[in-house]
Design a protein around this motif. Structure first.
Motif, mmCIF file in Angstrom:
data_model
loop_
_atom_site.group_PDB
_atom_site.id
_atom_site.type_symbol
_atom_site.label_atom_id
_atom_site.label_comp_id
_atom_site.label_asym_id
_atom_site.label_seq_id
_atom_site.Cartn_x
_atom_site.Cartn_y
_atom_site.Cartn_z
ATOM 1 N N GLU A 1 130.941 27.428 64.550
ATOM 2 C CA GLU A 1 131.048 27.864 65.942
ATOM 3 C C GLU A 1 130.872 29.371 66.040
ATOM 4 N N MET B 1 127.787 31.543 67.654
ATOM 5 C CA MET B 1 128.123 32.510 68.689
ATOM 6 C C MET B 1 127.537 33.880 68.363
ATOM 7 N N HIS C 1 137.274 26.691 63.820
ATOM 8 C CA HIS C 1 136.769 27.223 65.076
ATOM 9 C C HIS C 1 137.697 28.344 65.524
ATOM 10 N N LYS D 1 133.623 22.230 69.913
ATOM 11 C CA LYS D 1 133.371 23.654 70.151
ATOM 12 C C LYS D 1 132.114 24.115 69.428
ATOM 13 N N THR D 2 131.902 23.614 68.223
ATOM 14 C CA THR D 2 130.708 23.976 67.462
ATOM 15 C C THR D 2 129.450 23.466 68.153
ATOM 16 N N GLN E 1 128.510 25.575 71.219
ATOM 17 C CA GLN E 1 127.810 26.825 70.890
ATOM 18 C C GLN E 1 126.350 26.557 70.530
ATOM 19 N N ARG F 1 124.392 26.025 73.660
ATOM 20 C CA ARG F 1 124.104 27.281 74.354
ATOM 21 C C ARG F 1 122.848 27.938 73.782
#
Length: 198
Positions: A82, A86, A113, A132-133, A136, A139
């Motif tokens: 993650e 990012m 994370h 969460k990973t 990202q 995104r």
């Protein structure tokens, strides 16, 4: 001059797993050699391209090529993809090149994370880490950044995670032998450049 101007300019973030499992399974030295070789290729043959090195274990951090000569694996728990995704998103957002990609080399599934800025480790991975990973990674995909992952292991958990990542982002996942990781990653980089140039 015309040939140089027509070449695609590519920005690449190379995410290199520094976690304890890498040397434990014999992957660390080949991965480091691969990173140095890719850096040398880009500097020597494609200076219009850019390469950002990002190492990750419990946290991710920017690295320079000179760091690879001395940096080793990290005796900590956690494979924080993650944070690596990012950080890759941040550095690639600031790069003016139109073609952007992430190349990740890892032998494990995400096990950490960020939680209020601190790394939270769990083994086996918990759903929050996985989600969460993946967020990202998505995104990055929404920002038109392609993702290529080279897996140095084929555990069921890693296979399942990578299948989800590929499905959600359109990224490509490759199974790679550590002894051949250098030629595998560099070959992929060159093929992608030729494809974009044509």
């Amino acid at each position: 001059v015309v040939e140089t101007e027509s070449r695609p300019r590519t920005a690449t973030a190379l995410l290199l797993d520094l976690s304890f499992s890498m040397p434990l399974r014999g992957h660390w030295v080949p991965a480091k050699r691969m990173a140095l070789a890719l850096h040398a290729l880009i500097v020597g043959k494609y200076p219009q391209d850019s390469l950002y090195l990002i190492g990750f274990s419990d946290y991710a951090r920017r690295m320079e090529a000179s760091d690879l000569a001395s940096v080793g694996w990290e005796d900590v728990h956690g494979t924080n993809m993650e944070h690596a995704f990012m950080l890759a998103g941040r550095v690639l957002a600031e790069d003016p090149r139109s073609i952007k990609q992430v190349i990740m080399v890892t032998d494990g599934e995400p096990t950490a994370h960020l939680d209020d800025g601190y790394a939270l480790f769990n083994w086996p991975p918990i759903p929050e880490t996985i989600e969460k990973t993946l967020r990202q990674a998505m995104r990055l995909a929404r920002s038109n950044i392609s993702i290529n992952v080279f897996m140095l292991d084929t555990s069921p958990g890693l296979e399942e995670f990578m299948a989800r990542l590929s499905s959600l982002t359109g990224g490509e996942i490759f199974r790679a032998d550590s002894a051949e990781i250098g030629q595998t990653v560099i070959g992929s980089y060159l093929r992608e450049r030729r494809k974009r140039a044509s």
